[in-house]
Write an enzyme that holds these catalytic residues in place. Structure first.
Site, PDB file in Angstrom:
ATOM      1  N   LYS A  14       0.820  -1.215   0.000  1.00 33.25           N
ATOM      2  CA  LYS A  14       0.000   0.000   0.000  1.00 33.25           C
ATOM      3  C   LYS A  14       0.853   1.264   0.000  1.00 33.25           C
ATOM      4  O   LYS A  14       0.586   2.193  -0.748  1.00 33.25           O
ATOM      5  CB  LYS A  14      -0.930   0.031   1.222  1.00 33.25           C
ATOM      6  CG  LYS A  14      -2.033  -0.982   1.203  1.00 33.25           C
ATOM      7  CD  LYS A  14      -3.003  -0.781   2.354  1.00 33.25           C
ATOM      8  CE  LYS A  14      -2.355  -0.750   3.718  1.00 33.25           C
ATOM      9  NZ  LYS A  14      -1.708  -1.989   4.135  1.00 33.25           N
ATOM     10  N   ARG A  89     -11.494   1.721   8.469  1.00 30.45           N
ATOM     11  CA  ARG A  89     -11.218   0.356   8.929  1.00 30.45           C
ATOM     12  C   ARG A  89     -12.487  -0.399   9.303  1.00 30.45           C
ATOM     13  O   ARG A  89     -12.440  -1.587   9.563  1.00 30.45           O
ATOM     14  CB  ARG A  89     -10.274   0.384  10.138  1.00 30.45           C
ATOM     15  CG  ARG A  89      -8.863   0.770   9.772  1.00 30.45           C
ATOM     16  CD  ARG A  89      -7.972   0.710  11.002  1.00 30.45           C
ATOM     17  NE  ARG A  89      -6.685   1.286  10.734  1.00 30.45           N
ATOM     18  CZ  ARG A  89      -5.603   0.598  10.421  1.00 30.45           C
ATOM     19  NH1 ARG A  89      -5.654  -0.700  10.344  1.00 30.45           N
ATOM     20  NH2 ARG A  89      -4.454   1.210  10.214  1.00 30.45           N
ATOM     21  N   ARG A 128      11.418  -6.792   4.478  1.00 30.66           N
ATOM     22  CA  ARG A 128      11.295  -5.381   4.863  1.00 30.66           C
ATOM     23  C   ARG A 128      11.936  -5.129   6.221  1.00 30.66           C
ATOM     24  O   ARG A 128      12.578  -4.110   6.430  1.00 30.66           O
ATOM     25  CB  ARG A 128       9.809  -5.006   4.886  1.00 30.66           C
ATOM     26  CG  ARG A 128       9.549  -3.526   5.121  1.00 30.66           C
ATOM     27  CD  ARG A 128       8.103  -3.184   4.909  1.00 30.66           C
ATOM     28  NE  ARG A 128       7.286  -3.516   6.063  1.00 30.66           N
ATOM     29  CZ  ARG A 128       5.974  -3.345   6.117  1.00 30.66           C
ATOM     30  NH1 ARG A 128       5.321  -2.877   5.064  1.00 30.66           N
ATOM     31  NH2 ARG A 128       5.292  -3.647   7.206  1.00 30.66           N
ATOM     32  N   ARG A 134      11.639  -1.624  10.452  1.00 33.92           N
ATOM     33  CA  ARG A 134      10.483  -0.887  10.948  1.00 33.92           C
ATOM     34  C   ARG A 134      10.006  -1.465  12.278  1.00 33.92           C
ATOM     35  O   ARG A 134       9.877  -2.670  12.429  1.00 33.92           O
ATOM     36  CB  ARG A 134       9.337  -0.951   9.931  1.00 33.92           C
ATOM     37  CG  ARG A 134       9.526   0.040   8.808  1.00 33.92           C
ATOM     38  CD  ARG A 134       8.487  -0.048   7.748  1.00 33.92           C
ATOM     39  NE  ARG A 134       7.120  -0.120   8.215  1.00 33.92           N
ATOM     40  CZ  ARG A 134       6.076   0.043   7.409  1.00 33.92           C
ATOM     41  NH1 ARG A 134       6.264   0.285   6.133  1.00 33.92           N
ATOM     42  NH2 ARG A 134       4.858  -0.059   7.880  1.00 33.92           N
ATOM     43  N   ARG A 145      -1.744  -7.096  13.536  1.00 32.34           N
ATOM     44  CA  ARG A 145      -2.221  -6.216  12.463  1.00 32.34           C
ATOM     45  C   ARG A 145      -2.778  -7.020  11.296  1.00 32.34           C
ATOM     46  O   ARG A 145      -3.791  -6.649  10.710  1.00 32.34           O
ATOM     47  CB  ARG A 145      -1.088  -5.288  12.004  1.00 32.34           C
ATOM     48  CG  ARG A 145      -0.813  -4.181  13.013  1.00 32.34           C
ATOM     49  CD  ARG A 145       0.433  -3.370  12.711  1.00 32.34           C
ATOM     50  NE  ARG A 145       0.469  -2.894  11.353  1.00 32.34           N
ATOM     51  CZ  ARG A 145       1.535  -2.959  10.559  1.00 32.34           C
ATOM     52  NH1 ARG A 145       2.655  -3.516  10.981  1.00 32.34           N
ATOM     53  NH2 ARG A 145       1.492  -2.486   9.329  1.00 32.34           N
TER      54      ARG A 145
END
Length: 194
Positions: A14, A89, A128, A134, A145
């Site tokens: 995204k 959401r 990632r 992150r 999540r």
């Protein structure tokens, strides 16, 4: 005005695709996560409320999220359009967004859902984590999540599907190939392409 919602679980791409859409169509980016952080760091009234809720382990209620979102839209009266990131959401949030946009004589133009398998998400996020380290890629937080996306957020898609605004795009493949597919969809929504 071009108003887009980009859906997909964590790791679906995204962020990458949003940036390409922003650059290509000159859209304003509205990320609820960024809004929360900005309000908290600037210690606004809404930020203080969010800070207390987060400290207590509570979810930020729709009313606060929507108030922040409305304020951000009002700050950009000359915008060609918006891309909504991390919002809505829930169906209640989608309905509230529709009401607010209607009051501004606009609406959500279309919704793109990036379809990516859980196996692919796991691989991408592992990569990632190594590359960008992150904080939200911590395995516990991440699982939560991803679970939240597949158990709650995904239920917003039928709401937009009923309005004829949802298009699903395969989110697996080369970044530019995926973007070309998204661009074809978005161009089809533009008034001068009809």
């Amino acid at each position: 005005m071009l108003n887009l919602v980009l859906f997909g679980p964590p790791g679906a791409g995204k962020g990458t695709q949003s940036q390409k859409l922003i650059d290509h169509y000159q859209l304003e980016h509205i990320s609820t996560g960024d809004l929360f952080r900005a309000h908290i760091s600037n210690q606004t009234d809404l930020g203080k409320q969010v800070s207390r809720l987060i400290a207590d382990g509570e979810l930020v209620p729709d009313s606060i999220t929507i108030a922040m979102l409305e304020e951000e839209i009002d700050k950009n009266p000359q915008a060609k359009g918006f891309i909504f990131d991390g919002f809505p959401r829930t169906v209640a949030q989608a309905e509230a967004l529709d009401r607010f946009l209607e009051s501004k004589e606009t609406a959500i133009t279309g919704v793109i859902a990036l379809n990516v398998t859980e196996e692919e998400l796991t691989v991408r996020i592992a990569k990632r984590k190594v590359v960008s380290n992150r904080a939200d890629d911590d395995s516990e937080k991440l699982k939560k999540r991803i679970d939240e996306y597949f158990s709650k957020t995904i239920h917003v898609l039928p709401y937009y599907e009923q309005q004829g605004k949802l298009t699903k795009v395969n989110g697996i493949g080369e970044i530019d190939t995926i973007f070309e597919e998204i661009k074809t969809v978005v161009d089809g929504w533009l008034p001068d392409s009809r």
